[in-house]
Design an enzyme around this catalytic site. Structure first.
Site, PDB file in Angstrom:
ATOM      1  N   PHE A 283     -14.836   4.323   8.011  1.00 30.80           N
ATOM      2  CA  PHE A 283     -13.468   4.621   7.554  1.00 30.80           C
ATOM      3  C   PHE A 283     -13.342   4.641   6.032  1.00 30.80           C
ATOM      4  O   PHE A 283     -12.251   4.822   5.509  1.00 30.80           O
ATOM      5  CB  PHE A 283     -12.480   3.602   8.146  1.00 30.80           C
ATOM      6  CG  PHE A 283     -12.769   2.162   7.814  1.00 30.80           C
ATOM      7  CD1 PHE A 283     -12.366   1.594   6.600  1.00 30.80           C
ATOM      8  CD2 PHE A 283     -13.438   1.346   8.727  1.00 30.80           C
ATOM      9  CE1 PHE A 283     -12.631   0.266   6.298  1.00 30.80           C
ATOM     10  CE2 PHE A 283     -13.715   0.008   8.420  1.00 30.80           C
ATOM     11  CZ  PHE A 283     -13.309  -0.521   7.206  1.00 30.80           C
TER      12      PHE A 283
ATOM     13  N   LYS B 171       0.831  -1.205   0.000  1.00 31.86           N
ATOM     14  CA  LYS B 171       0.000   0.000   0.000  1.00 31.86           C
ATOM     15  C   LYS B 171       0.870   1.262   0.000  1.00 31.86           C
ATOM     16  O   LYS B 171       2.094   1.196   0.203  1.00 31.86           O
ATOM     17  CB  LYS B 171      -0.934  -0.054   1.210  1.00 31.86           C
ATOM     18  CG  LYS B 171      -1.938  -1.222   1.157  1.00 31.86           C
ATOM     19  CD  LYS B 171      -2.858  -1.187   2.378  1.00 31.86           C
ATOM     20  CE  LYS B 171      -3.915  -2.271   2.323  1.00 31.86           C
ATOM     21  NZ  LYS B 171      -4.830  -2.179   3.510  1.00 31.86           N
TER      22      LYS B 171
ATOM     23  N   ARG C 113       2.715  -6.890   8.780  1.00 28.50           N
ATOM     24  CA  ARG C 113       2.061  -5.731   9.411  1.00 28.50           C
ATOM     25  C   ARG C 113       2.715  -5.381  10.752  1.00 28.50           C
ATOM     26  O   ARG C 113       2.852  -4.201  11.078  1.00 28.50           O
ATOM     27  CB  ARG C 113       0.560  -5.986   9.548  1.00 28.50           C
ATOM     28  CG  ARG C 113      -0.170  -5.787   8.201  1.00 28.50           C
ATOM     29  CD  ARG C 113      -1.580  -6.269   8.247  1.00 28.50           C
ATOM     30  NE  ARG C 113      -2.369  -5.802   7.109  1.00 28.50           N
ATOM     31  CZ  ARG C 113      -3.555  -6.295   6.787  1.00 28.50           C
ATOM     32  NH1 ARG C 113      -4.095  -7.268   7.505  1.00 28.50           N
ATOM     33  NH2 ARG C 113      -4.207  -5.818   5.741  1.00 28.50           N
TER      34      ARG C 113
ATOM     35  N   ARG D  80      -2.429 -14.523   4.448  1.00 34.21           N
ATOM     36  CA  ARG D  80      -3.049 -13.791   5.570  1.00 34.21           C
ATOM     37  C   ARG D  80      -2.241 -14.027   6.859  1.00 34.21           C
ATOM     38  O   ARG D  80      -2.086 -13.117   7.671  1.00 34.21           O
ATOM     39  CB  ARG D  80      -4.510 -14.220   5.755  1.00 34.21           C
ATOM     40  CG  ARG D  80      -5.442 -13.863   4.611  1.00 34.21           C
ATOM     41  CD  ARG D  80      -5.773 -12.399   4.501  1.00 34.21           C
ATOM     42  NE  ARG D  80      -6.388 -11.832   5.673  1.00 34.21           N
ATOM     43  CZ  ARG D  80      -7.136 -10.713   5.659  1.00 34.21           C
ATOM     44  NH1 ARG D  80      -7.369 -10.063   4.517  1.00 34.21           N
ATOM     45  NH2 ARG D  80      -7.633 -10.213   6.757  1.00 34.21           N
TER      46      ARG D  80
ATOM     47  N   ASN E 194      -1.844   0.124   6.998  1.00 34.57           N
ATOM     48  CA  ASN E 194      -1.323  -1.165   7.459  1.00 34.57           C
ATOM     49  C   ASN E 194      -0.489  -1.913   6.412  1.00 34.57           C
ATOM     50  O   ASN E 194      -0.392  -3.131   6.431  1.00 34.57           O
ATOM     51  CB  ASN E 194      -2.453  -2.024   8.024  1.00 34.57           C
ATOM     52  CG  ASN E 194      -3.542  -2.292   7.008  1.00 34.57           C
ATOM     53  OD1 ASN E 194      -3.417  -1.902   5.850  1.00 34.57           O
ATOM     54  ND2 ASN E 194      -4.587  -2.963   7.435  1.00 34.57           N
TER      55      ASN E 194
ATOM     56  N   TYR F 131     -12.780  -1.483  -2.938  1.00 35.08           N
ATOM     57  CA  TYR F 131     -13.206  -1.592  -1.541  1.00 35.08           C
ATOM     58  C   TYR F 131     -14.710  -1.384  -1.375  1.00 35.08           C
ATOM     59  O   TYR F 131     -15.161  -1.032  -0.281  1.00 35.08           O
ATOM     60  CB  TYR F 131     -12.428  -0.594  -0.685  1.00 35.08           C
ATOM     61  CG  TYR F 131     -11.005  -1.036  -0.378  1.00 35.08           C
ATOM     62  CD1 TYR F 131     -10.746  -2.139   0.443  1.00 35.08           C
ATOM     63  CD2 TYR F 131      -9.913  -0.349  -0.901  1.00 35.08           C
ATOM     64  CE1 TYR F 131      -9.452  -2.534   0.734  1.00 35.08           C
ATOM     65  CE2 TYR F 131      -8.606  -0.738  -0.621  1.00 35.08           C
ATOM     66  CZ  TYR F 131      -8.380  -1.838   0.208  1.00 35.08           C
ATOM     67  OH  TYR F 131      -7.100  -2.230   0.503  1.00 35.08           O
TER      68      TYR F 131
ATOM     69  N   THR G 152      -5.267  -7.198  10.823  1.00 38.44           N
ATOM     70  CA  THR G 152      -5.529  -5.894  10.211  1.00 38.44           C
ATOM     71  C   THR G 152      -4.912  -4.766  11.030  1.00 38.44           C
ATOM     72  O   THR G 152      -4.307  -3.846  10.478  1.00 38.44           O
ATOM     73  CB  THR G 152      -7.058  -5.677  10.090  1.00 38.44           C
ATOM     74  OG1 THR G 152      -7.621  -6.789   9.395  1.00 38.44           O
ATOM     75  CG2 THR G 152      -7.377  -4.384   9.364  1.00 38.44           C
TER      76      THR G 152
ATOM     77  N   HIS H 134      -2.085  -5.444   1.611  1.00 37.14           N
ATOM     78  CA  HIS H 134      -3.388  -6.091   1.434  1.00 37.14           C
ATOM     79  C   HIS H 134      -3.178  -7.563   1.133  1.00 37.14           C
ATOM     80  O   HIS H 134      -2.232  -7.925   0.432  1.00 37.14           O
ATOM     81  CB  HIS H 134      -4.138  -5.452   0.244  1.00 37.14           C
ATOM     82  CG  HIS H 134      -5.375  -6.211  -0.162  1.00 37.14           C
ATOM     83  ND1 HIS H 134      -6.562  -6.053   0.499  1.00 37.14           N
ATOM     84  CD2 HIS H 134      -5.588  -7.154  -1.127  1.00 37.14           C
ATOM     85  CE1 HIS H 134      -7.479  -6.864  -0.057  1.00 37.14           C
ATOM     86  NE2 HIS H 134      -6.904  -7.541  -1.050  1.00 37.14           N
TER      87      HIS H 134
HETATM   88  N1  UDP Z   1      -9.415  -0.215   7.717  1.00 34.72           N
HETATM   89  C1  UDP Z   1      -9.455   0.983   8.398  1.00 34.72           C
HETATM   90  N2  UDP Z   1     -10.072   1.007   9.636  1.00 34.72           N
HETATM   91  C2  UDP Z   1     -10.657  -0.085  10.172  1.00 34.72           C
HETATM   92  C3  UDP Z   1     -10.611  -1.297   9.464  1.00 34.72           C
HETATM   93  C4  UDP Z   1      -9.988  -1.331   8.236  1.00 34.72           C
HETATM   94  O1  UDP Z   1      -8.959   2.007   7.938  1.00 34.72           O
HETATM   95  O2  UDP Z   1     -11.214  -0.015  11.291  1.00 34.72           O
HETATM   96  C5  UDP Z   1      -8.752  -0.264   6.402  1.00 34.72           C
HETATM   97  C6  UDP Z   1      -7.389  -0.981   6.453  1.00 34.72           C
HETATM   98  O3  UDP Z   1      -6.499  -0.369   5.521  1.00 34.72           O
HETATM   99  C7  UDP Z   1      -7.772  -2.390   6.019  1.00 34.72           C
HETATM  100  C8  UDP Z   1      -8.824  -2.077   4.949  1.00 34.72           C
HETATM  101  O4  UDP Z   1      -9.563  -0.974   5.471  1.00 34.72           O
HETATM  102  O5  UDP Z   1      -6.674  -3.114   5.532  1.00 34.72           O
HETATM  103  C9  UDP Z   1      -9.772  -3.222   4.643  1.00 34.72           C
HETATM  104  O6  UDP Z   1     -10.355  -3.664   5.861  1.00 34.72           O
HETATM  105  P1  UDP Z   1     -10.525  -5.217   6.168  1.00 34.72           P
HETATM  106  O7  UDP Z   1     -11.396  -5.340   7.377  1.00 34.72           O
HETATM  107  O8  UDP Z   1     -10.938  -5.940   4.922  1.00 34.72           O
HETATM  108  O9  UDP Z   1      -9.045  -5.657   6.605  1.00 34.72           O
HETATM  109  P2  UDP Z   1      -7.961  -6.572   5.876  1.00 34.72           P
HETATM  110  O10 UDP Z   1      -8.697  -7.629   5.100  1.00 34.72           O
HETATM  111  O11 UDP Z   1      -7.149  -5.647   4.980  1.00 34.72           O
HETATM  112  O12 UDP Z   1      -7.134  -7.142   6.988  1.00 34.72           O
HETATM  113 MG    MG Z   2     -10.235  -7.487   3.780  1.00 31.98          MG
END
Ligand code: UDP
Ligand code: MG
Length: 139
Positions: A59, A11, A104, A87, A114, A51, A93, A117
């Protein structure tokens, strides 16, 4: 796309901080083969589409601003059990909850910024890979 593939983005925060090489090294050391890869920048429309599942979340606006502010590295990765293993490699996350040694934990600043992706299912890996790459860009 075969089910032994996943999709990733390094990212904008990771690219800005100069972490492309270190993160790709961890990905390679974990046994993933790079099937497709490019440095690119998402448009607002790209980020809103990618997204879309999060569009009602508080957010969402910040996420789109963050993901469009600079270049990313998009890549398709191949390995047995790719989605789940990737993952695990990237960690939770929120980097505060991410296991020691995960990407991460090492490189993410916050739950928003973070670093990386990783697709959450084989179906999304196929959709997300196809969002960024055409068949002739995959090796
Ligand atoms: N994100 C955020 N605030 C939150 C949760 C997620 O800004 O409380 C952002 C973060 O960059 C995250 C992305 O939104 O990676 C997608 O969220 P997801 O829950 O799908 O997390 P991921 O699959 O990336 O772990
Ligand atoms: Mg996700």
């Amino acid at each position: 796309m075969a089910t032994n593939r996943t999709f990733t983005m390094l990212k904008p925060d990771a690219v800005e901080k100069g972490h492309i090489g270190a993160i790709l090294e961890k990905i390679s050391a974990a046994g993933f083969r790079i099937v497709a890869m490019k440095l690119t920048q998402m448009t607002q429309n790209d980020a809103e589409t990618f997204y879309a599942i999060h569009k009602e979340r508080p957010f969402f606006g910040e996420l789109v601003t963050y993901m469009t502010r600079g270049p990313i590295v998009a890549a398709i990765l191949e390995k047995e059990n790719a989605v789940e293993d990737f993952r695990t490699l990237i960690g939770a996350t929120n980097p505060a909850d991410a296991a020691e040694g995960t990407i991460r934990k090492l490189y993410a600043a916050s739950i928003g910024e973070n670093a990386v992706h990783g697709s959450d299912s084989d179906q999304n890996a196929a959709i997300e890979g196809a969002f960024h790459f055409s068949g002739r860009e995959m090796f």
